[in-house]
Write an enzyme that holds these catalytic residues in place. Structure first.
Site, PDB file in Angstrom:
ATOM      1  N   ASP A 185      -5.330  -5.809  10.966  1.00  0.00           N
ATOM      2  CA  ASP A 185      -6.766  -4.888  11.018  1.00  0.00           C
ATOM      3  C   ASP A 185      -7.952  -6.006  10.742  1.00  0.00           C
ATOM      4  O   ASP A 185      -8.915  -5.881  11.333  1.00  0.00           O
ATOM      5  CB  ASP A 185      -6.966  -3.714  10.154  1.00  0.00           C
ATOM      6  CG  ASP A 185      -6.443  -4.158   8.670  1.00  0.00           C
ATOM      7  OD1 ASP A 185      -5.991  -5.105   8.247  1.00  0.00           O
ATOM      8  OD2 ASP A 185      -6.726  -3.305   7.749  1.00  0.00           O
ATOM      9  N   LYS A 215       0.823  -1.330   0.018  1.00  0.00           N
ATOM     10  CA  LYS A 215       0.003   0.046  -0.022  1.00  0.00           C
ATOM     11  C   LYS A 215       0.747   1.313   0.058  1.00  0.00           C
ATOM     12  O   LYS A 215       0.646   2.265   0.822  1.00  0.00           O
ATOM     13  CB  LYS A 215      -0.886   0.178   1.279  1.00  0.00           C
ATOM     14  CG  LYS A 215      -1.836  -1.148   1.041  1.00  0.00           C
ATOM     15  CD  LYS A 215      -2.837  -1.055   2.304  1.00  0.00           C
ATOM     16  CE  LYS A 215      -2.144  -1.759   3.707  1.00  0.00           C
ATOM     17  NZ  LYS A 215      -3.099  -1.924   4.802  1.00  0.00           N
TER      18      LYS A 215
HETATM   19 MG    MG Z   1      -7.836   0.499   8.079  1.00  0.00          MG
END
Ligand code: MG
Ligand code: ADP
Length: 496
Positions: A229, A194
């Protein structure tokens, strides 16, 4: 008519004719331009196609890769990482806990006061955006920045939050990059994704790095749990609903975690209890399969990315990339079909200038003249005038790219349900499966979310009524705090 008059008339006619020819040429050029743009659009549509049969192949491939990743280390593109979370929250957790969520565009700090059976008494959070230079700098700098933001947040703790005297504050750390866990509260970074690329952090224990940064600042806090997450979202979802069996993130990146039966994890045989459950972080962003509908735009985007050859599923689904794919299609239209006129807007050449939230705003434009599209073109690409025809084509590109991403994420979920044998109706047995979803893309890109949900129904048929997709709002932050609570160093004292 005199000679002069005749000559004038001839010149005039010739001029009119010449003007007409210019207009006609322009029209031909213009219609040729639209025809070429249309051809590029149709080709995109065809290459991005996701008929049901293809989605089933993708789901099957996902299931196969899940088995392979669980069977042996490096056995699949799917890492299928063990999370060490074998005790999901029960709802009895109590006390003050902090959480820190790092994994994309923003990072969040939060605190929560848990009241046991009374649930969440109070929670507060703060969001801090990460300066781009820190995303590609040194590990030391990044963790110092995070620890400083955390220390500042701790300073604002009000009277509604209660830490028992003499106790150390405890933190759940959500770190949404692939990590090889060594225990619940330690793990080494496998690689960045990312848009992050901090070389010296790869292979380091991220909890150790954060702890050192906190010590440098004199912040007394213990990291009680390190979670992804998806794992955090799963824990947060389970706290509210015991039927939650998986979590999927659709945000800057995409990933999924699910609850696996320990005996179905061959690569950890002997290390895990034979009975019981274990949360697996799939790292599904790295999934790839010959069945994925990939285009030339995806191939070039990948080749020019920070992590070529990796995270292919993520690169066609997630928020970091959708707008960029649209930009690349527009670039080709500008070059080959003079879509924006004779010159290519210079701004269009800048990678990632068209962000997914802008794409989403254009895609949802319901005004008759598509004025949102017009204003985005003006503000972002500095295209002052755009025709309705042009705007319509842009909306169509957004639709094709978003639809492909949404339908593929539904196929991924079907893959998980298949792995768990929850994709079919079982005789005489009613089992509900809830999937907790979170992430900015899912939350804000309505057309994406609706398409994902309807595709899942389409794929599930009769079982659809037993499968529920639930939005777990910031579940990952709460989830990390809950896991810190269920693994607190004071647990034994509190329970005795
Ligand atoms: Mg997040
Ligand atoms: P992260 O994934 O960085 O932890 P979020 O879950 O909040 O953070 O997701 C942020 C991402 O969600 C952004 O990078 C963007 O791609 C996407 N996003 C945010 N708002 C919108 C929107 N209005 N429309 C479409 N996508 C959005």
């Amino acid at each position: 008519m005199g000679k002069v008059a005749v000559a004038a008339a001839v010149v005039c006619t010739a001029a009119v004719c010449a003007a007409a020819v210019v207009v006609m040429r322009r029209q031909m050029k213009s219609s040729g331009r639209w025809a070429k743009a249309e051809a590029i659009l149709r080709e995109l549509e065809e290459k991005c196609g996701t008929p049901t049969a293809k989605l089933r192949q993708v789901a099957d491939a996902m299931t196969v890769e899940m088995h392979a990743g669980l069977a042996s280390e490096g056995g699949s593109k799917l890492k299928m990482l063990i999370s060490y979370v074998d005790n999901l929250p029960t709802g009895d957790e109590k006390g003050l806990f902090y959480a820190l969520d790092l994994g994309g565009t923003n990072f969040r700090v939060m605190r929560v006061q848990l009241g046991g059976k009374d649930g969440i008494m109070k929670q507060e959070f703060e969001e801090v955006s990460i300066p781009p230079h820190l995303m590609v700098g040194s590990s030391h700098e990044l963790f110092d920045f995070i620890a400083a933001a955390l220390a500042k947040f701790v300073d604002t703790e009000g009277e509604d939050f209660h830490l028992l005297p003499g106790r150390q504050r405890e933190l759940g750390f959500t770190f949404s990059f692939p990590v090889r866990q060594l225990s619940l509260a330690s793990g080494t970074l496998i690689k960045w994704t990312k848009g992050f690329l901090i070389e010296d952090a790869v292979g380091q224990d991220v909890v150790g790095e954060l702890t050192k940064a906190m010590e440098r600042l004199g912040l007394d806090m213990r990291v009680a749990a390190l979670v992804n997450d998806t794992v955090g979202t799963l824990a947060g979802g389970r706290y509210n609903n015991p039927d939650v069996i998986a979590a999927v993130i659709l945000g800057t990146g995409t990933n999924a975690a699910y609850v696996e039966r320990a005996h179905a994890i061959p690569k950890w045989q002997g290390l895990l209890p034979k009975s019981g459950e274990m949360v697996i972080n799939m790292e599904w962003g790295n999934f790839r399969s010959s069945h994925l509908p990939l285009t030339e735009y995806d191939q070039i985007l990948d080749a020019e990315s920070l992590n070529p050859g990796e995270q292919i599923f993520e690169k066609i689904i997630s928020g970091m990339y959708l707008g960029e794919i649209v930009r690349r299609v527009l670039c080709r239209m500008a070059e080959e079909a003079s879509f924006f006129g004779d010159t290519i807007p210079p701004k269009l050449k800048i990678p990632f200038i068209l962000r997914t939230p802008d794409m989403s705003a254009m895609h949802h434009d319901t005004s008759p003249d598509l004025k949102v599209v017009g204003s985005k073109l003006k503000d972002i690409l500095e295209v002052p005038n755009s025709s309705l025809k042009m705007r319509k084509i842009i909306v169509e590109i957004c639709d094709i790219v978003a639809t492909r991403g949404a339908r593929l994420s539904a196929a991924g979920i079907l893959g998980i349900l298949k792995k768990l044998g929850r994709d079919t109706v079982k005789e005489g047995e009613k089992q509900r499966s809830v999937i907790a979803l979170d992430g900015g893309l899912f939350e804000h890109y309505t057309k994406f979310r609706k398409c994902m949900e309807s595709t899942l129904k389409e794929l599930l048929g009769d079982v659809a009524e037993d499968i529920v997709v639930e939005h777990s709002n910031d579940g990952s932050g709460i989830g990390a705090a809950l896991l810190a609570a269920s693994h607190s160093q004071y647990l034994e004292i509190d329970n005795s």
